[in-house]
Design a protein around this motif. Sequence first.
Motif, PDB file in Angstrom:
ATOM      1  N   TYR A 218     114.775  48.268 123.418  1.00  0.00           N
ATOM      2  CA  TYR A 218     114.012  48.987 124.441  1.00  0.00           C
ATOM      3  C   TYR A 218     112.518  48.748 124.232  1.00  0.00           C
ATOM      4  N   SER A 219     112.081  48.850 122.984  1.00  0.00           N
ATOM      5  CA  SER A 219     110.655  48.636 122.691  1.00  0.00           C
ATOM      6  C   SER A 219     110.235  47.215 123.033  1.00  0.00           C
ATOM      7  N   LEU A 220     111.093  46.231 122.713  1.00  0.00           N
ATOM      8  CA  LEU A 220     110.768  44.848 123.047  1.00  0.00           C
ATOM      9  C   LEU A 220     110.667  44.649 124.553  1.00  0.00           C
ATOM     10  N   SER A 221     111.533  45.315 125.309  1.00  0.00           N
ATOM     11  CA  SER A 221     111.500  45.165 126.773  1.00  0.00           C
ATOM     12  C   SER A 221     110.217  45.724 127.367  1.00  0.00           C
ATOM     13  N   ARG A 222     109.614  46.683 126.673  1.00  0.00           N
ATOM     14  CA  ARG A 222     108.370  47.310 127.153  1.00  0.00           C
ATOM     15  C   ARG A 222     107.153  46.802 126.394  1.00  0.00           C
ATOM     16  N   GLN A 223     107.359  45.813 125.501  1.00  0.00           N
ATOM     17  CA  GLN A 223     106.282  45.261 124.683  1.00  0.00           C
ATOM     18  C   GLN A 223     105.600  46.346 123.852  1.00  0.00           C
ATOM     19  N   LEU A 224     106.434  47.206 123.275  1.00  0.00           N
ATOM     20  CA  LEU A 224     105.965  48.252 122.370  1.00  0.00           C
ATOM     21  C   LEU A 224     106.295  47.845 120.937  1.00  0.00           C
ATOM     22  N   PRO A 225     105.565  48.376 119.948  1.00  0.00           N
ATOM     23  CA  PRO A 225     105.930  48.091 118.557  1.00  0.00           C
ATOM     24  C   PRO A 225     107.335  48.606 118.250  1.00  0.00           C
ATOM     25  N   VAL A 226     108.119  47.800 117.545  1.00  0.00           N
ATOM     26  CA  VAL A 226     109.476  48.205 117.190  1.00  0.00           C
ATOM     27  C   VAL A 226     109.423  49.202 116.039  1.00  0.00           C
ATOM     28  N   ASP A 227     110.072  50.352 116.231  1.00  0.00           N
ATOM     29  CA  ASP A 227     110.057  51.403 115.219  1.00  0.00           C
ATOM     30  C   ASP A 227     111.384  52.146 115.268  1.00  0.00           C
ATOM     31  N   TYR A 228     112.261  51.859 114.293  1.00  0.00           N
ATOM     32  CA  TYR A 228     113.557  52.526 114.262  1.00  0.00           C
ATOM     33  C   TYR A 228     113.447  54.010 113.941  1.00  0.00           C
TER      34      TYR A 228
ATOM     35  N   GLU B 247     119.182  49.852 126.251  1.00  0.00           N
ATOM     36  CA  GLU B 247     118.209  49.170 125.398  1.00  0.00           C
ATOM     37  C   GLU B 247     117.219  48.349 126.226  1.00  0.00           C
ATOM     38  N   SER B 248     116.934  48.819 127.420  1.00  0.00           N
ATOM     39  CA  SER B 248     115.958  48.121 128.256  1.00  0.00           C
ATOM     40  C   SER B 248     115.360  49.106 129.247  1.00  0.00           C
ATOM     41  N   TYR B 249     114.189  48.764 129.758  1.00  0.00           N
ATOM     42  CA  TYR B 249     113.608  49.642 130.788  1.00  0.00           C
ATOM     43  C   TYR B 249     114.447  49.624 132.056  1.00  0.00           C
ATOM     44  N   GLU B 250     115.181  48.507 132.289  1.00  0.00           N
ATOM     45  CA  GLU B 250     116.024  48.438 133.485  1.00  0.00           C
ATOM     46  C   GLU B 250     117.137  49.486 133.435  1.00  0.00           C
ATOM     47  N   PHE B 251     117.712  49.725 132.247  1.00  0.00           N
ATOM     48  CA  PHE B 251     118.745  50.759 132.142  1.00  0.00           C
ATOM     49  C   PHE B 251     118.189  52.084 132.641  1.00  0.00           C
ATOM     50  N   PHE B 252     116.989  52.414 132.218  1.00  0.00           N
ATOM     51  CA  PHE B 252     116.421  53.708 132.603  1.00  0.00           C
ATOM     52  C   PHE B 252     115.956  53.723 134.054  1.00  0.00           C
ATOM     53  N   ASP B 253     115.614  52.574 134.599  1.00  0.00           N
ATOM     54  CA  ASP B 253     115.304  52.504 136.029  1.00  0.00           C
ATOM     55  C   ASP B 253     116.542  52.845 136.868  1.00  0.00           C
TER      56      ASP B 253
ATOM     57  N   LEU C 105     111.793  55.964 115.661  1.00  0.00           N
ATOM     58  CA  LEU C 105     111.592  56.595 116.972  1.00  0.00           C
ATOM     59  C   LEU C 105     110.259  57.332 117.031  1.00  0.00           C
ATOM     60  N   GLY C 106     109.243  56.714 116.461  1.00  0.00           N
ATOM     61  CA  GLY C 106     107.946  57.366 116.402  1.00  0.00           C
ATOM     62  C   GLY C 106     107.125  57.238 117.672  1.00  0.00           C
ATOM     63  N   ASN C 107     107.436  56.268 118.538  1.00  0.00           N
ATOM     64  CA  ASN C 107     106.660  56.080 119.761  1.00  0.00           C
ATOM     65  C   ASN C 107     107.010  57.168 120.773  1.00  0.00           C
ATOM     66  N   PRO C 108     106.005  57.841 121.363  1.00  0.00           N
ATOM     67  CA  PRO C 108     106.290  58.929 122.310  1.00  0.00           C
ATOM     68  C   PRO C 108     107.141  58.486 123.501  1.00  0.00           C
ATOM     69  N   GLU C 109     106.917  57.271 124.008  1.00  0.00           N
ATOM     70  CA  GLU C 109     107.732  56.810 125.132  1.00  0.00           C
ATOM     71  C   GLU C 109     109.193  56.653 124.736  1.00  0.00           C
ATOM     72  N   VAL C 110     109.437  56.117 123.546  1.00  0.00           N
ATOM     73  CA  VAL C 110     110.813  55.947 123.061  1.00  0.00           C
ATOM     74  C   VAL C 110     111.470  57.313 122.881  1.00  0.00           C
ATOM     75  N   GLN C 111     110.746  58.265 122.327  1.00  0.00           N
ATOM     76  CA  GLN C 111     111.269  59.621 122.162  1.00  0.00           C
ATOM     77  C   GLN C 111     111.623  60.242 123.512  1.00  0.00           C
ATOM     78  N   THR C 112     110.749  60.043 124.489  1.00  0.00           N
ATOM     79  CA  THR C 112     110.982  60.597 125.824  1.00  0.00           C
ATOM     80  C   THR C 112     112.222  59.991 126.459  1.00  0.00           C
ATOM     81  N   ARG C 113     112.394  58.679 126.292  1.00  0.00           N
ATOM     82  CA  ARG C 113     113.567  58.014 126.856  1.00  0.00           C
ATOM     83  C   ARG C 113     114.858  58.514 126.201  1.00  0.00           C
ATOM     84  N   LEU C 114     114.839  58.689 124.888  1.00  0.00           N
ATOM     85  CA  LEU C 114     116.023  59.198 124.211  1.00  0.00           C
ATOM     86  C   LEU C 114     116.348  60.607 124.694  1.00  0.00           C
TER      87      LEU C 114
END
Length: 271
Positions: free
Chosen positions: A182-192, A155-161, A194-203
Amino acid sequence: MHKKITSLKDRMADGPTFGMNIYSTACMPIEVAGNWGLDFVFIDAEHTALGVDKDLEKLILAAHYAAIHSLVRVRGTLEWDIRKALEMGAAGVIVPQVHNAGQMREIIRCSKFPPLGRRGGDSSVRSANYAGPGFDWAHYTQEENARSVIVPMAESYEFFDNIDEILDVEGIDAVHFGPADYSLSRQLPVDYRLGNPEVQTRLALLIEKCHKRSIQVMVPCFPADTETARRLLDMGCDMLLMGSDLSWLNQAGQHIAAIQKTFQGAQHTCV
């Protein structure tokens, strides 16, 4: 009457599993989930008034009574929380905010007996059947290592790093993807959804890397409907969280409020 159930790991091996989040301190939603045949409940001691104490024990016992598995989200990488939740009889623990392999190794150290970890032991606990008939230390520690389900949260960009180093730590059974944090860690809009392309890519990356290591992936299914569940399962997700006691209460409240508004508006029109 207490009903015997197979282990959560056995259920996970059979195919997709379905659960729900529990945010209240009440037994009722856990028992209802068990009555309807859900596979597990996700009891939250991170964001709620629950501690790893007698109140949590009550909920774990409700899960035992209702023949549903309990996973406890503890407050963090805390030895006392992790060990006690397992000793109380939880099927496993979910650990939030895992950022690196050092944290992951500490989680395994706290949750597994040697040779996998250094979990402290006592026979006067529920997981040891209170040193009851036939108790044997070697059998107990082996069975506990096999039984306990360990779920770090991505749930953070550090996990994926540090994803490869984290997932290479032996003893992980599943990883829970947390889209909000995860979205909060990247300052992205929170969307359960999973509509954000970056969030989809990470999943998608998490699923790929976990499955290569025979680790499952847990995700929130929002909205909790057939279409969303099918989409997540088609992506490769294994464990779906189908809402929570709070979300279902809010849905009922929203429905009642809409009816209330209709009739209050009609009354005002007639005056």
